[in-house]
Design a protein around this motif. Structure first.
Motif, PDB file in Angstrom:
ATOM      1  N   TRP A  99      72.513 -37.309  23.805  1.00  0.00           N
ATOM      2  CA  TRP A  99      71.296 -36.675  24.294  1.00  0.00           C
ATOM      3  C   TRP A  99      71.595 -35.353  25.001  1.00  0.00           C
ATOM      4  N   VAL A 100      72.802 -35.214  25.544  1.00  0.00           N
ATOM      5  CA  VAL A 100      73.197 -33.946  26.162  1.00  0.00           C
ATOM      6  C   VAL A 100      73.487 -32.906  25.083  1.00  0.00           C
ATOM      7  N   GLU A 101      74.274 -33.281  24.094  1.00  0.00           N
ATOM      8  CA  GLU A 101      74.606 -32.354  23.015  1.00  0.00           C
ATOM      9  C   GLU A 101      73.341 -31.886  22.292  1.00  0.00           C
ATOM     10  N   ASP A 102      72.429 -32.810  22.031  1.00  0.00           N
ATOM     11  CA  ASP A 102      71.178 -32.443  21.368  1.00  0.00           C
ATOM     12  C   ASP A 102      70.406 -31.410  22.184  1.00  0.00           C
ATOM     13  N   ALA A 103      70.373 -31.603  23.500  1.00  0.00           N
ATOM     14  CA  ALA A 103      69.612 -30.698  24.358  1.00  0.00           C
ATOM     15  C   ALA A 103      70.206 -29.291  24.342  1.00  0.00           C
ATOM     16  N   TYR A 104      71.523 -29.185  24.394  1.00  0.00           N
ATOM     17  CA  TYR A 104      72.167 -27.868  24.342  1.00  0.00           C
ATOM     18  C   TYR A 104      71.889 -27.193  23.007  1.00  0.00           C
ATOM     19  N   GLU A 105      72.046 -27.945  21.938  1.00  0.00           N
ATOM     20  CA  GLU A 105      71.865 -27.361  20.610  1.00  0.00           C
ATOM     21  C   GLU A 105      70.414 -26.939  20.382  1.00  0.00           C
ATOM     22  N   GLU A 106      69.472 -27.759  20.825  1.00  0.00           N
ATOM     23  CA  GLU A 106      68.065 -27.407  20.649  1.00  0.00           C
ATOM     24  C   GLU A 106      67.694 -26.159  21.438  1.00  0.00           C
ATOM     25  N   ALA A 107      68.368 -25.939  22.572  1.00  0.00           N
ATOM     26  CA  ALA A 107      68.093 -24.769  23.395  1.00  0.00           C
ATOM     27  C   ALA A 107      68.909 -23.556  22.956  1.00  0.00           C
ATOM     28  N   GLY A 108      69.836 -23.750  22.009  1.00  0.00           N
ATOM     29  CA  GLY A 108      70.687 -22.649  21.578  1.00  0.00           C
ATOM     30  C   GLY A 108      71.711 -22.247  22.618  1.00  0.00           C
ATOM     31  N   GLU A 109      72.076 -23.182  23.487  1.00  0.00           N
ATOM     32  CA  GLU A 109      73.032 -22.909  24.561  1.00  0.00           C
ATOM     33  C   GLU A 109      74.461 -23.205  24.102  1.00  0.00           C
ATOM     34  N   PRO A 110      75.436 -22.414  24.553  1.00  0.00           N
ATOM     35  CA  PRO A 110      76.830 -22.761  24.283  1.00  0.00           C
ATOM     36  C   PRO A 110      77.158 -24.112  24.906  1.00  0.00           C
ATOM     37  N   LEU A 111      77.875 -24.945  24.172  1.00  0.00           N
ATOM     38  CA  LEU A 111      78.252 -26.239  24.731  1.00  0.00           C
ATOM     39  C   LEU A 111      79.187 -26.031  25.918  1.00  0.00           C
ATOM     40  N   PRO A 112      79.122 -26.939  26.897  1.00  0.00           N
ATOM     41  CA  PRO A 112      79.910 -26.750  28.113  1.00  0.00           C
ATOM     42  C   PRO A 112      81.374 -27.133  27.934  1.00  0.00           C
ATOM     43  N   THR A 113      82.188 -26.642  28.834  1.00  0.00           N
ATOM     44  CA  THR A 113      83.556 -27.134  28.952  1.00  0.00           C
ATOM     45  C   THR A 113      83.501 -28.604  29.354  1.00  0.00           C
ATOM     46  N   ILE A 114      84.366 -29.417  28.747  1.00  0.00           N
ATOM     47  CA  ILE A 114      84.409 -30.842  29.089  1.00  0.00           C
ATOM     48  C   ILE A 114      85.579 -31.067  30.040  1.00  0.00           C
ATOM     49  N   LEU A 115      85.278 -31.468  31.253  1.00  0.00           N
ATOM     50  CA  LEU A 115      86.287 -31.706  32.287  1.00  0.00           C
ATOM     51  C   LEU A 115      86.912 -33.075  32.079  1.00  0.00           C
ATOM     52  N   SER A 116      88.210 -33.129  31.997  1.00  0.00           N
ATOM     53  CA  SER A 116      88.881 -34.391  31.701  1.00  0.00           C
ATOM     54  C   SER A 116      88.693 -35.391  32.841  1.00  0.00           C
TER      55      SER A 116
END
Length: 343
Positions: A99-116
């Motif tokens: 649901w996070v990835e979908d929201a970024y993609e729908e908004a045309g936002e660059p995906l975030p850095t993933i903190l380990s």
């Protein structure tokens, strides 16, 4: 959970060392994120929390999140964090919650850095936070220790949980996030929309009113019983369900979000319906067939609503600003509870 540190710990799934997560996409210069950030009006903002208070002098433009749910809360408010904690138990080290990835993609936002975060918050990747260069770190539903908080606070202002680790109510997390971003009114609008959805579900299921329940995770020789301090339990009371009195009567957590109950005491866990969380459908099926668990009255009576597989469990444990409407999450759990009561 999505199962943050606590379900990871309970399930024993956090012991494996995993490779460092890579940035899903370059988010360093997200102009749109800056545009979505709050207006400078209303700042500075002061947030009180378990480690004192945090003053946010200006509207943040590079938000990082840690723990569970604050990413979704920010996104629901139109602010797209540039760095977010990985959710290993749910989706692995190099992926975002769906649901996070979908929201970024729908908004045309660059995906975030993933903190380990291979240990569910036990360790914090400070160097990765430094590289992400945040001007605000949101962790209102996390397991930060005082030492971790102090170290992160040297990188950027940190908003921690109000009282105890992993116990912030789901609605308070949204409210705290909104306040920190200078978007308090927008936060209330998000909460109003969620409340309307919950009220609609409660109205559709009048049989929930006054029905007692308990939520558990099966361990080895014990079950973990979630207390009302846990957000996944608290949210279900919005549907008219009531936490079974036996949950409090057996509670040994001293204010924690769960406690361990030995198999020898399972007959005391009396509730109209039991909600059980599992890492897989195989585990869910094995749970129902396990002889020892038949001592739980609701199991013996067949009144069990099950949630299986990490993504589904995470979507309701607890639901977040983005996962409330996810078809495989709360709507499916509501149907499962209704089905268990109808049997």
């Amino acid at each position: 959970m999505r199962l943050r540190r606590h379900l990871i710990a309970i399930a024993g799934a956090a012991a494996i060392a995993l490779p460092l997560s890579a940035c899903a996409a370059p988010a360093a210069e997200s102009a749109a994120n800056g545009e979505a950030a709050a207006s400078a009006e209303g700042f500075p903002v002061t947030i009180d929390h378990a480690f004192g208070e945090t003053v946010i002098e200006d509207a943040p433009e590079r938000v990082a999140t840690w723990g569970w749910g604050s990413t979704e809360a920010a996104v629901a408010l139109g602010v797209y964090p540039v760095a977010v904690a990985e959710q290993v138990w749910t989706v692995g080290p190099d992926a975002l919650l769906p649901w996070v990835e979908d929201a970024y993609e729908e908004a045309g936002e660059p995906l975030p850095t993933i903190l380990s975060d291979p240990e569910g918050g036990a360790t914090v990747p400070y160097e990765e936070f430094i590289q992400a260069d945040p001007d605000l770190i949101l962790a209102p539903y996390s397991g930060l220790t005082g030492e971790q908080y102090d170290t992160l606070a040297e990188i950027a202002p940190v908003v921690a949980y109000p009282e105890a680790p992993w116990t912030t109510p789901w609605d308070e997390e949204i409210r705290i996030t909104a306040e920190a971003l200078g978007l308090a009114d927008d936060g209330e609008a998000v909460l109003d929309e969620i409340a309307a959805g919950l009220a609609e579900q409660a109205e559709a299921h009048p049989e929930f009113a006054g029905t007692t329940f308990a939520g558990i995770w099966d361990g080895d020789g014990f079950v973990s019983v979630y207390t009302p301090a846990d957000a996944r339990i608290e949210v279900l009371t919005e549907l008219g369900l009531e936490v079974a009195p036996s949950v409090a009567e057996l509670d040994t957590s001293d204010g924690g979000f769960y406690y361990e109950l030995s198999y020898e005491q399972l007959d005391k866990l009396d509730a109209d319906v039991l909600i059980s969380y599992h890492a897989s459908q195989e585990d869910a099926d094995a749970f129902l067939a396990k002889p020892e668990l038949q001592a739980i009255p609701a199991v013996a009576a067949g009144r069990v609503a099950q949630v299986a597989d990490p993504v589904t469990v995470s979507s309701v444990s607890p639901p977040t600003a983005l996962s409330f409407g996810w078809a495989g999450g709360m709507p499916a759990l509501v149907d499962a509870i209704a089905g268990a009561l109808a049997d």
